[in-house]
Design an enzyme around this catalytic site. Structure first.
Site, PDB file in Angstrom:
ATOM      1  N   THR A   1     -25.402  23.667  -5.075  1.00  0.00           N
ATOM      2  CA  THR A   1     -24.923  23.753  -6.468  1.00  0.00           C
ATOM      3  C   THR A   1     -24.934  25.190  -6.987  1.00  0.00           C
ATOM      4  OG1 THR A   1     -25.484  21.491  -7.076  1.00  0.00           O
ATOM      5  CG2 THR A   1     -25.496  23.104  -8.856  1.00  0.00           C
TER       6      THR A   1
ATOM      7  N   THR B   1     -31.464  33.688 -15.000  1.00  0.00           N
ATOM      8  CA  THR B   1     -32.885  33.550 -15.313  1.00  0.00           C
ATOM      9  C   THR B   1     -33.652  34.835 -15.012  1.00  0.00           C
ATOM     10  OG1 THR B   1     -34.891  32.425 -14.538  1.00  0.00           O
ATOM     11  CG2 THR B   1     -33.073  32.512 -12.984  1.00  0.00           C
ATOM     12  N   ASP B   2     -34.767  35.023 -15.698  1.00  0.00           N
ATOM     13  CA  ASP B   2     -35.615  36.183 -15.382  1.00  0.00           C
ATOM     14  C   ASP B   2     -36.288  36.038 -14.020  1.00  0.00           C
ATOM     15  OD1 ASP B   2     -37.456  34.204 -16.055  1.00  0.00           O
ATOM     16  OD2 ASP B   2     -38.447  35.357 -17.639  1.00  0.00           O
ATOM     17  N   GLU B   3     -36.277  34.814 -13.456  1.00  0.00           N
ATOM     18  CA  GLU B   3     -36.968  34.610 -12.169  1.00  0.00           C
ATOM     19  C   GLU B   3     -36.323  35.392 -11.034  1.00  0.00           C
ATOM     20  OE1 GLU B   3     -38.274  30.759 -11.098  1.00  0.00           O
ATOM     21  OE2 GLU B   3     -38.751  30.189 -13.155  1.00  0.00           O
TER      22      GLU B   3
ATOM     23  N   TYR C   1     -35.161  28.386  -5.650  1.00  0.00           N
ATOM     24  CA  TYR C   1     -34.410  28.339  -6.920  1.00  0.00           C
ATOM     25  C   TYR C   1     -33.984  29.742  -7.345  1.00  0.00           C
ATOM     26  CZ  TYR C   1     -33.719  28.559 -11.971  1.00  0.00           C
ATOM     27  OH  TYR C   1     -33.223  28.845 -13.218  1.00  0.00           O
TER      28      TYR C   1
ATOM     29  N   LYS D   1     -30.224  31.477  -7.651  1.00  0.00           N
ATOM     30  CA  LYS D   1     -29.668  32.052  -8.891  1.00  0.00           C
ATOM     31  C   LYS D   1     -29.313  33.528  -8.672  1.00  0.00           C
ATOM     32  CE  LYS D   1     -29.266  30.470 -12.466  1.00  0.00           C
ATOM     33  NZ  LYS D   1     -28.177  29.692 -13.120  1.00  0.00           N
TER      34      LYS D   1
ATOM     35  N   TYR E   1     -51.461  24.278 -12.408  1.00  0.00           N
ATOM     36  CA  TYR E   1     -51.457  24.839 -11.054  1.00  0.00           C
ATOM     37  C   TYR E   1     -52.421  26.016 -10.946  1.00  0.00           C
ATOM     38  CZ  TYR E   1     -46.893  22.413 -10.548  1.00  0.00           C
ATOM     39  OH  TYR E   1     -45.882  21.500 -10.501  1.00  0.00           O
TER      40      TYR E   1
HETATM   41  P1  NAD Z   1     -31.139  21.340 -16.535  1.00  0.00           P
HETATM   42  O1  NAD Z   1     -31.639  21.005 -15.171  1.00  0.00           O
HETATM   43  O2  NAD Z   1     -31.762  20.714 -17.717  1.00  0.00           O
HETATM   44  O3  NAD Z   1     -29.570  21.039 -16.626  1.00  0.00           O
HETATM   45  C1  NAD Z   1     -28.696  21.338 -15.592  1.00  0.00           C
HETATM   46  C2  NAD Z   1     -27.400  20.593 -15.852  1.00  0.00           C
HETATM   47  O4  NAD Z   1     -26.481  20.916 -14.786  1.00  0.00           O
HETATM   48  C3  NAD Z   1     -27.546  19.072 -15.851  1.00  0.00           C
HETATM   49  O5  NAD Z   1     -26.847  18.500 -16.915  1.00  0.00           O
HETATM   50  C4  NAD Z   1     -26.957  18.645 -14.528  1.00  0.00           C
HETATM   51  O6  NAD Z   1     -26.383  17.348 -14.559  1.00  0.00           O
HETATM   52  C5  NAD Z   1     -25.888  19.718 -14.325  1.00  0.00           C
HETATM   53  N1  NAD Z   1     -25.527  19.894 -12.929  1.00  0.00           N
HETATM   54  C6  NAD Z   1     -26.355  20.027 -11.858  1.00  0.00           C
HETATM   55  N2  NAD Z   1     -25.643  20.155 -10.730  1.00  0.00           N
HETATM   56  C7  NAD Z   1     -24.335  20.121 -11.091  1.00  0.00           C
HETATM   57  C8  NAD Z   1     -23.115  20.234 -10.386  1.00  0.00           C
HETATM   58  N3  NAD Z   1     -23.090  20.379  -9.045  1.00  0.00           N
HETATM   59  N4  NAD Z   1     -21.959  20.187 -11.072  1.00  0.00           N
HETATM   60  C9  NAD Z   1     -21.959  20.034 -12.426  1.00  0.00           C
HETATM   61  N5  NAD Z   1     -23.079  19.901 -13.141  1.00  0.00           N
HETATM   62  C10 NAD Z   1     -24.264  19.956 -12.482  1.00  0.00           C
HETATM   63  O7  NAD Z   1     -31.193  22.929 -16.603  1.00  0.00           O
HETATM   64  P2  NAD Z   1     -31.507  23.887 -17.843  1.00  0.00           P
HETATM   65  O8  NAD Z   1     -32.956  24.113 -17.914  1.00  0.00           O
HETATM   66  O9  NAD Z   1     -30.767  23.416 -19.020  1.00  0.00           O
HETATM   67  O10 NAD Z   1     -30.853  25.245 -17.305  1.00  0.00           O
HETATM   68  C11 NAD Z   1     -29.466  25.510 -17.542  1.00  0.00           C
HETATM   69  C12 NAD Z   1     -29.116  26.855 -16.956  1.00  0.00           C
HETATM   70  O11 NAD Z   1     -29.910  27.865 -17.575  1.00  0.00           O
HETATM   71  C13 NAD Z   1     -29.390  26.965 -15.460  1.00  0.00           C
HETATM   72  O12 NAD Z   1     -28.363  27.730 -14.880  1.00  0.00           O
HETATM   73  C14 NAD Z   1     -30.715  27.700 -15.379  1.00  0.00           C
HETATM   74  O13 NAD Z   1     -30.820  28.426 -14.179  1.00  0.00           O
HETATM   75  C15 NAD Z   1     -30.625  28.602 -16.583  1.00  0.00           C
HETATM   76  N6  NAD Z   1     -31.902  28.990 -17.200  1.00  0.00           N
HETATM   77  C16 NAD Z   1     -32.815  28.044 -17.544  1.00  0.00           C
HETATM   78  C17 NAD Z   1     -33.999  28.433 -18.183  1.00  0.00           C
HETATM   79  C18 NAD Z   1     -35.030  27.428 -18.616  1.00  0.00           C
HETATM   80  O14 NAD Z   1     -36.096  27.809 -19.075  1.00  0.00           O
HETATM   81  N7  NAD Z   1     -34.776  26.126 -18.533  1.00  0.00           N
HETATM   82  C19 NAD Z   1     -34.237  29.788 -18.434  1.00  0.00           C
HETATM   83  C20 NAD Z   1     -33.267  30.737 -18.032  1.00  0.00           C
HETATM   84  C21 NAD Z   1     -32.092  30.318 -17.436  1.00  0.00           C
HETATM   85  O1  DAU Z   2     -38.242  31.809 -16.442  1.00  0.00           O
HETATM   86  C1  DAU Z   2     -37.108  31.000 -16.550  1.00  0.00           C
HETATM   87  C2  DAU Z   2     -37.291  29.748 -15.720  1.00  0.00           C
HETATM   88  O2  DAU Z   2     -38.255  28.937 -16.406  1.00  0.00           O
HETATM   89  C3  DAU Z   2     -35.990  28.983 -15.499  1.00  0.00           C
HETATM   90  O3  DAU Z   2     -35.119  29.762 -14.739  1.00  0.00           O
HETATM   91  C4  DAU Z   2     -36.260  27.664 -14.776  1.00  0.00           C
HETATM   92  O4  DAU Z   2     -35.058  26.909 -14.675  1.00  0.00           O
HETATM   93  C5  DAU Z   2     -37.272  26.880 -15.582  1.00  0.00           C
HETATM   94  O5  DAU Z   2     -37.595  25.675 -14.920  1.00  0.00           O
HETATM   95  C6  DAU Z   2     -38.547  27.699 -15.815  1.00  0.00           C
HETATM   96  O6  DAU Z   2     -39.244  27.915 -14.556  1.00  0.00           O
HETATM   97  P1  DAU Z   2     -40.848  27.839 -14.458  1.00  0.00           P
HETATM   98  O7  DAU Z   2     -41.206  27.576 -13.056  1.00  0.00           O
HETATM   99  O8  DAU Z   2     -41.468  29.009 -15.112  1.00  0.00           O
HETATM  100  O9  DAU Z   2     -41.112  26.553 -15.401  1.00  0.00           O
HETATM  101  P2  DAU Z   2     -42.097  25.296 -15.231  1.00  0.00           P
HETATM  102  O10 DAU Z   2     -42.085  24.567 -16.525  1.00  0.00           O
HETATM  103  O11 DAU Z   2     -41.812  24.528 -13.990  1.00  0.00           O
HETATM  104  O12 DAU Z   2     -43.504  25.985 -15.050  1.00  0.00           O
HETATM  105  C7  DAU Z   2     -44.034  26.842 -16.062  1.00  0.00           C
HETATM  106  C8  DAU Z   2     -45.381  27.343 -15.587  1.00  0.00           C
HETATM  107  O13 DAU Z   2     -46.292  26.244 -15.547  1.00  0.00           O
HETATM  108  C9  DAU Z   2     -45.372  27.901 -14.167  1.00  0.00           C
HETATM  109  O14 DAU Z   2     -46.308  28.957 -14.070  1.00  0.00           O
HETATM  110  C10 DAU Z   2     -45.835  26.727 -13.306  1.00  0.00           C
HETATM  111  C11 DAU Z   2     -46.813  26.011 -14.224  1.00  0.00           C
HETATM  112  N1  DAU Z   2     -46.894  24.545 -14.063  1.00  0.00           N
HETATM  113  C12 DAU Z   2     -45.748  23.826 -14.032  1.00  0.00           C
HETATM  114  C13 DAU Z   2     -45.793  22.464 -13.889  1.00  0.00           C
HETATM  115  C14 DAU Z   2     -44.517  21.642 -13.827  1.00  0.00           C
HETATM  116  C15 DAU Z   2     -48.130  23.954 -14.011  1.00  0.00           C
HETATM  117  O15 DAU Z   2     -49.194  24.627 -14.058  1.00  0.00           O
HETATM  118  N2  DAU Z   2     -48.186  22.586 -13.877  1.00  0.00           N
HETATM  119  C16 DAU Z   2     -47.058  21.815 -13.812  1.00  0.00           C
HETATM  120  O16 DAU Z   2     -47.168  20.569 -13.660  1.00  0.00           O
END
Ligand code: NAD
Ligand code: DAU
Length: 347
Positions: free
Chosen positions: A100, A129-131, A154, A158, A211
């Site tokens: 994807t 993403t900042d990751e 992941y 990205k 974690y």
């Molecule tokens: P999410 O997992 O909640 O949503 C992803 C969406 O993409 C879903 O609706 C899913 O159905 C759709 N999708 C997945 N595969 C697909 C495909 N092959 N074709 C069409 N649609 C598809 O993700 P999110 O947290 O809303 O993140 C959205 C974007 O922002 C991502 O690109 C992510 O890398 C980026 N991002 C997320 C965060 C965060 O903290 N969540 C931070 C920075 C950047």
């Molecule tokens: O920084 C942007 C990113 O933030 C996005 O690109 C990703 O899509 C989004 O999922 C998020 O990634 P993280 O890995 O930072 O988010 P998560 O909520 O999974 O985890 C946040 C922090 O908490 C991380 O240090 C891992 C920790 N964690 C996470 C889970 C799910 C725990 O300690 N326990 C948990 O059960």
């Protein structure tokens, strides 16, 4: 003016779609989403009947579907959010992330290159993403000049997508912008991510898994502030530029979850200290990035964006939303959603 938003049924995408549909009523917004386990049309019920909104169920990896959509609509822009987004899932199922996030982004870029007869007045916007920058130590901030050093499947997927976007810009002159944002939180967040998982588990009386030592640090931004930033980057950003977006809001995971526990106890009328008893330190995430933090001064200075919500406001609004949407929470954690992923992808 037609605008393609991918991944608009997910967490951030649903806020972006709502923002654009409501604010830009003269745009035709097409939301292309595959509705994976993370995509949910319940996130968009309030706008589903809007005259300027169209939902299309399908994958960004489906080039034939993209050809059809780009023929049907003269898209002036693409805002690309569709992705596999959860780091832990990428460790268990890396190939789904390549499919994807890498191949899907390539298919979209190619559709733009093939179908846009002129690039004048058009733009591809990559939501990243900042990751991609890897991990920070105890001090310092990511900037637009930070080198890419992704550590998880992941973040590597990205990063690959970002590089493809840049390469289409350099090679074919495709106009693009990229933004890299820190951790979002707020309504519609799937309860596999730290904050909504812990809200869900507090409500269910389950353990709150932290974690490792819990001293990993993230920089949190309320999701509607990200949607507003995306609007400004899309409309005012310079082609070929990157913008970092963040909330100046660093917390260690353990401090964050302790604060969440306090607020949940107060909100639920429980004795202080009740939720904290469920905090459980568990095995660490492999390759866990120590710290992320954003220097958002470029977007503040050049585009005039800054977050509208303090963390206290955002967290209170998030908790309220989950308490008012227990049906949503029950639905997305039901068997149908949970089993979707394993049916779709192998390892
Ligand atoms: P999410 O997992 O909640 O949503 C992803 C969406 O993409 C879903 O609706 C899913 O159905 C759709 N999708 C997945 N595969 C697909 C495909 N092959 N074709 C069409 N649609 C598809 O993700 P999110 O947290 O809303 O993140 C959205 C974007 O922002 C991502 O690109 C992510 O890398 C980026 N991002 C997320 C965060 C965060 O903290 N969540 C931070 C920075 C950047
Ligand atoms: O920084 C942007 C990113 O933030 C996005 O690109 C990703 O899509 C989004 O999922 C998020 O990634 P993280 O890995 O930072 O988010 P998560 O909520 O999974 O985890 C946040 C922090 O908490 C991380 O240090 C891992 C920790 N964690 C996470 C889970 C799910 C725990 O300690 N326990 C948990 O059960």
């Amino acid at each position: 003016m037609a605008l393609l938003i991918t991944g608009g049924a997910g967490f951030i995408g649903s806020h972006v779609v709502r923002h654009f549909v409501n604010r830009y009523t003269h745009y035709q917004i097409v939301n292309l989403d595959a509705l994976t386990y993370a995509g949910n049309l319940e996130n968009l019920t309030d706008i589903e009947g809007a005259a300027n909104y169209q939902f299309v169920k399908g994958s960004i990896t489906d080039s034939a579907l993209l050809d059809q959509l780009f023929t049907q609509y003269d898209f002036k822009g693409v805002i690309h959010l569709a992705a596999e987004s959860h780091v832990d899932r990428s460790i268990a199922h890396p190939m789904a992330f390549i499919e994807t996030n890498v191949k899907g982004t390539a298919a979209l870029l190619n559709a733009c290159k093939t179908h846009w007869s002129t690039f004048e007045g058009r733009r591809f916007y990559q939501i990243s993403t900042d990751e991609v920058f890897g991990a920070l130590g105890d001090s310092g901030l990511f900037t637009e000049d930070s080198p890419y050093a992704p550590n998880s499947p992941y973040s590597a997927s990205k990063a690959s997508a970002d590089h493809l976007v840049r390469a289409y810009g350099e090679t074919y002159d495709l106009p693009y912008v990229i933004s890299n944002c820190s951790n979002n939180y707020g309504p519609n967040h799937f309860p596999e991510k730290l904050i909504p998982l812990c809200i869900h588990n507090i409500l269910k009386g389950k353990e709150l898994p932290i974690y490792g030592d819990g001293l990993y640090t993230r920089d949190w931004l309320y999701v509607t502030d990200h949607a507003q930033a995306i609007d400004q980057v899309y409309h005012q950003g310079k082609n070929g530029e990157t913008y970092l977006i963040g909330g100046h809001n660093e917390f260690t995971n353990i401090d964050l979850i302790r604060l969440l526990c306090e607020q949940m106890d107060a909100r639920l009328g429980r004795a202080p200290g009740t939720a904290q008893k469920s905090i459980t330190f568990v095995k660490d995430r492999p390759g866990h990035d120590k710290r992320y933090a954003i220097d958002a001064s470029k977007i503040e200075r050049e585009l005039g964006w800054s977050p509208a919500h303090t963390f206290e406001q955002g967290l209170a609004a998030t908790i309220d939303w989950y308490l008012e949407h227990e049906e949503w929470l029950a639905h997305v954690t039901s068997g149908a959603y949970q089993s979707y992923y394993d049916k779709q992808y192998g390892t």
